[in-house]
Design a protein around this motif. Structure first.
Motif, mmCIF file in Angstrom:
data_model
loop_
_atom_site.group_PDB
_atom_site.id
_atom_site.type_symbol
_atom_site.label_atom_id
_atom_site.label_comp_id
_atom_site.label_asym_id
_atom_site.label_seq_id
_atom_site.Cartn_x
_atom_site.Cartn_y
_atom_site.Cartn_z
ATOM 1 N N PRO A 240 0.818 -1.217 0.000
ATOM 2 C CA PRO A 240 0.000 0.000 0.000
ATOM 3 C C PRO A 240 0.854 1.271 0.000
ATOM 4 O O PRO A 240 1.491 1.602 0.990
ATOM 5 N N CYS A 241 0.835 1.975 -1.107
ATOM 6 C CA CYS A 241 1.473 3.294 -1.130
ATOM 7 C C CYS A 241 0.494 4.271 -0.474
ATOM 8 O O CYS A 241 -0.674 4.318 -0.868
ATOM 9 N N PRO A 242 0.924 5.060 0.518
ATOM 10 C CA PRO A 242 0.007 6.002 1.160
ATOM 11 C C PRO A 242 -0.559 7.032 0.188
ATOM 12 O O PRO A 242 -1.619 7.602 0.434
ATOM 13 N N PHE A 243 0.135 7.269 -0.908
ATOM 14 C CA PHE A 243 -0.316 8.268 -1.879
ATOM 15 C C PHE A 243 -1.172 7.643 -2.982
ATOM 16 O O PHE A 243 -2.196 8.189 -3.360
ATOM 17 N N CYS A 244 -0.776 6.460 -3.489
ATOM 18 C CA CYS A 244 -1.423 5.850 -4.664
ATOM 19 C C CYS A 244 -2.363 4.700 -4.320
ATOM 20 O O CYS A 244 -3.156 4.287 -5.168
ATOM 21 N N GLY A 245 -2.238 4.130 -3.160
ATOM 22 C CA GLY A 245 -3.043 2.961 -2.825
ATOM 23 C C GLY A 245 -2.279 1.672 -3.123
ATOM 24 O O GLY A 245 -1.064 1.681 -3.282
ATOM 25 N N MET B 129 10.081 2.919 -0.749
ATOM 26 C CA MET B 129 9.741 4.013 -1.663
ATOM 27 C C MET B 129 8.905 3.452 -2.802
ATOM 28 O O MET B 129 9.230 2.397 -3.362
ATOM 29 N N HIS B 130 7.816 4.149 -3.124
ATOM 30 C CA HIS B 130 7.040 3.803 -4.309
ATOM 31 C C HIS B 130 7.672 4.559 -5.473
ATOM 32 O O HIS B 130 7.625 5.785 -5.536
ATOM 33 N N LEU B 131 8.297 3.833 -6.390
ATOM 34 C CA LEU B 131 9.104 4.468 -7.437
ATOM 35 C C LEU B 131 8.311 5.397 -8.362
ATOM 36 O O LEU B 131 8.796 6.482 -8.685
ATOM 37 N N PRO B 132 7.094 5.050 -8.804
ATOM 38 C CA PRO B 132 6.396 5.970 -9.724
ATOM 39 C C PRO B 132 6.092 7.333 -9.127
ATOM 40 O O PRO B 132 6.155 8.348 -9.821
ATOM 41 N N CYS B 133 5.748 7.403 -7.829
ATOM 42 C CA CYS B 133 5.383 8.698 -7.250
ATOM 43 C C CYS B 133 6.444 9.230 -6.282
ATOM 44 O O CYS B 133 6.302 10.344 -5.788
ATOM 45 N N GLN B 134 7.474 8.411 -5.992
ATOM 46 C CA GLN B 134 8.580 8.807 -5.096
ATOM 47 C C GLN B 134 8.140 8.978 -3.646
ATOM 48 O O GLN B 134 8.842 9.615 -2.857
HETATM 49 ZN ZN LIG Z 1 2.720 5.942 -4.886
#
Ligand SMILES: [Zn+2]
Length: 96
Positions: free
Chosen positions: A5-10, A61-66
């Motif tokens: 789970p990315c906190p920004f993207c889900g 780290m979520h690479l697409p959104c950093q």
């Molecule tokens: Zn993300």
């Protein structure tokens, strides 16, 4: 495939994430002109991992959104317990 789970993207495919280290490690103190860190202390900080079995806290780290965030998971079952953005961690620690 596992979902993280990315906190920004889900929820996203685990292959989109980069492991950035275990949470809670304390960087050797280099402040001041008298501070000198031994090679052993630097080596332990940079390369030694706890590799605990059970509940662990890691930085990812979520690479697409950093987005850099704290991921809590179970290292044996791989169950994800939760994810917290460092923006939120800073807010919680400041108010505690
Ligand atoms: Zn993300």
């Amino acid at each position: 495939m596992q979902l993280f789970p990315c906190p920004f993207c889900g929820d996203r495919d685990e292959r989109e994430f980069h492991f950035a280290g275990e949470a809670g490690k304390v960087r050797p103190d280099t402040a001041g002109s008298e501070a000198e860190v031994s090679a052993k202390d630097w080596s332990e900080y940079l390369y030694t991992q706890r590799n605990d079995h059970g509940h662990v806290r890691e930085i990812w780290m979520h690479l697409p959104c950093q987005e850099v965030f704290l991921l809590e998971r179970h290292s044996v079952t791989m169950a994800v317990i939760g994810a917290t953005s460092f923006r939120d961690v800073g807010t919680k620690e400041a108010s505690a």
